[in-house]
Design an enzyme around this catalytic site. Structure first.
Site, PDB file in Angstrom:
ATOM      1  N   THR A   1      31.152  12.718 -22.040  1.00 64.19           N
ATOM      2  CA  THR A   1      31.494  14.025 -22.575  1.00 64.19           C
ATOM      3  C   THR A   1      32.178  14.845 -21.487  1.00 64.19           C
ATOM      4  OG1 THR A   1      29.250  14.784 -22.068  1.00 64.19           O
ATOM      5  CG2 THR A   1      29.665  13.998 -24.311  1.00 64.19           C
TER       6      THR A   1
ATOM      7  N   THR B   1      14.304  20.251 -15.356  1.00 63.39           N
ATOM      8  CA  THR B   1      14.692  21.404 -14.558  1.00 63.39           C
ATOM      9  C   THR B   1      13.545  22.381 -14.381  1.00 63.39           C
ATOM     10  OG1 THR B   1      16.131  23.364 -14.582  1.00 63.39           O
ATOM     11  CG2 THR B   1      15.546  22.441 -16.706  1.00 63.39           C
ATOM     12  N   ASP B   2      13.602  23.183 -13.306  1.00 65.41           N
ATOM     13  CA  ASP B   2      12.601  24.235 -13.130  1.00 65.41           C
ATOM     14  C   ASP B   2      12.810  25.386 -14.096  1.00 65.41           C
ATOM     15  OD1 ASP B   2      14.901  25.325 -11.996  1.00 65.41           O
ATOM     16  OD2 ASP B   2      13.964  25.844 -10.082  1.00 65.41           O
ATOM     17  N   GLU B   3      13.942  25.421 -14.790  1.00 62.77           N
ATOM     18  CA  GLU B   3      14.207  26.521 -15.718  1.00 62.77           C
ATOM     19  C   GLU B   3      13.261  26.525 -16.914  1.00 62.77           C
ATOM     20  OE1 GLU B   3      18.349  27.502 -16.470  1.00 62.77           O
ATOM     21  OE2 GLU B   3      18.932  26.188 -14.823  1.00 62.77           O
TER      22      GLU B   3
ATOM     23  N   TYR C   1      19.421  26.430 -23.275  1.00 65.28           N
ATOM     24  CA  TYR C   1      19.387  25.236 -22.428  1.00 65.28           C
ATOM     25  C   TYR C   1      17.970  24.926 -21.973  1.00 65.28           C
ATOM     26  CZ  TYR C   1      19.348  22.632 -18.061  1.00 65.28           C
ATOM     27  OH  TYR C   1      19.026  21.743 -17.072  1.00 65.28           O
TER      28      TYR C   1
ATOM     29  N   LYS D   1      15.418  21.717 -22.824  1.00 67.21           N
ATOM     30  CA  LYS D   1      14.836  20.842 -21.819  1.00 67.21           C
ATOM     31  C   LYS D   1      13.303  20.883 -21.870  1.00 67.21           C
ATOM     32  CE  LYS D   1      16.447  18.619 -19.120  1.00 67.21           C
ATOM     33  NZ  LYS D   1      16.823  17.168 -19.183  1.00 67.21           N
TER      34      LYS D   1
ATOM     35  N   LEU E   1      28.178  27.567 -10.164  1.00 66.13           N
ATOM     36  CA  LEU E   1      28.411  28.666  -9.231  1.00 66.13           C
ATOM     37  C   LEU E   1      29.117  28.234  -7.946  1.00 66.13           C
ATOM     38  CD1 LEU E   1      28.063  31.579  -8.241  1.00 66.13           C
ATOM     39  CD2 LEU E   1      25.763  30.932  -7.431  1.00 66.13           C
TER      40      LEU E   1
END
Length: 346
Positions: A34, A130-132, A155, A159, A195
């Site tokens: 993708t 992820t830590d998110e 997102y 997850k 970023l």
């Protein structure tokens, strides 16, 4: 060991593929290719007899069954995911489809394969997350493996859901799983919508460097090659059913990180200095978490891992890599959404 790596043409996945092959592991790279995938990421190992590529989507159960039967891996390292928060704000459905439904499909294929092989004790399904999923921190505190989940973006919610599915397949069906949750990665081959590459490439082009809000959001930065090392260690030696937080021990405010990159570019490309004159504060993204920070005590104490690269060392390596690999990033700049402001939906 033979590893099946999903998403192996992506940023973190390709780092895992390159490192695993350098250590003598056989790798089957499964990627749907993708928008954020790039086979140039694994060009250095593509001719190795230890490497095989399969273009396939984790949502395609028949393809997953075929690939598992053909290659008979000892472990699955599941990295394939939609990952950019801003894109999830604009189009959450793709994130649910890939990260939740795709993980479910892969789990079922893995379970069928594992059962069909007689439930080998050495098999592993390693889910990389992820830590998110933990939400946001205040000015103090760290995420541990016991921190309650509180995702704040489509997102991170997708997850979190995939993490819960993996745990459920372990508890309900006995599938031998390990899980990892990492802090923000950076380094070579980072897709140019995130970023750090945005800062580097905008600065080189003399374009405004967008910084959300006042740049006070804090992240714990993990050099991608350190992360790949930790992932292989957990896959080989992690305790079944257990999760491990992986962090860089490198907390920085976004604005400080951006200024560090600008200073590195000032040294290397003085014609454009001072690059920090290009910093432009822009309206914050919706639901922007204030701070993430990982407590990596468990992986350090149980498995002996710790990060080897400081953020200053890693940023210097990363800036140098982008300066030396212009052909790689220029080829990606025409891809959908790159260079555009995403995630403005309120």
């Amino acid at each position: 060991m033979k590893l099946l790596v999903t998403g192996g043409a992506g940023f973190i996945g390709s780092a895992v593929v390159r490192l695993a092959i350098s250590r003598g592991h056989h790798v089957v790279n499964v990627d749907a290719l993708t928008y954020a995938a790039c086979l140039d990421n694994v060009a250095s190992v593509a001719e190795s007899p230890l490497y095989t590529f399969e273009k396939a989507d984790i949502r395609d159960r028949a393809a997953m069954d075929r690939i598992l039967a053909a290659h008979e891996p000892d472990a699955i390292m599941h990295l394939a995911a939609e990952s950019h928060v801003d894109r999830s704000i604009d189009g959450p459905g793709t994130f649910i489809d890939t990260n939740v439904t795709g993980t479910y499909t892969l789990l079922e294929a893995a379970r069928s394969y594992w059962v069909g092989k007689g439930r080998p004790a050495g098999f592993r399904f390693h889910h990389i997350s992820t830590d998110e999923v933990y939400g946001t921190l205040g000015e103090t505190g760290l995420f541990t493996e016991e921190t309650p989940y509180a995702p704040n973006s489509p997102y991170s919610a997708s997850k979190a859901a995939s993490d819960h599915l993996v745990r459920a397949w372990h508890e309900t069906y006995g599938l031998p799983v390990v899980l990892t949750n990492c802090s923000n990665n950076y380094g070579p081959f980072h897709f140019p919508e995130k970023l750090i590459p945005v800062v580097i490439l905008n600065a080189l082009a003399g374009r405004p460097i967008p910084v959300y809000g006042k740049g006070e959001n804090v992240r714990d930065w993990l050099f991608v090659e350190d992360h790949a090392d930790a992932l292989l260690l957990v896959c080989e030696k992690g305790e079944l059913g257990r999760s491990y937080n992986i962090g860089g021990n490198n907390e920085r405010r976004n604005i400080d990180l951006v200024r560090t990159i600008c200073a590195l570019l000032d040294e290397r490309r003085p014609d454009g200095a001072p690059h920090d004159r290009l910093i432009e504060f822009v309206t914050d993204r919706p639901g922007h978490d204030l701070r993430y920070a990982i407590d990596a005590t468990r992986i350090t104490e149980e498995l002996g891992w710790s990060p080897s690269v400081t953020v200053e060392e890693g940023l210097a390596k990363t800036v140098d890599w982008y300066l030396e690999n212009e052909d790689w990033w220029r080829a990606l700049q025409a891809r959908d959404g790159v260079g555009e402001r995403l995630g403005k939906a309120g």
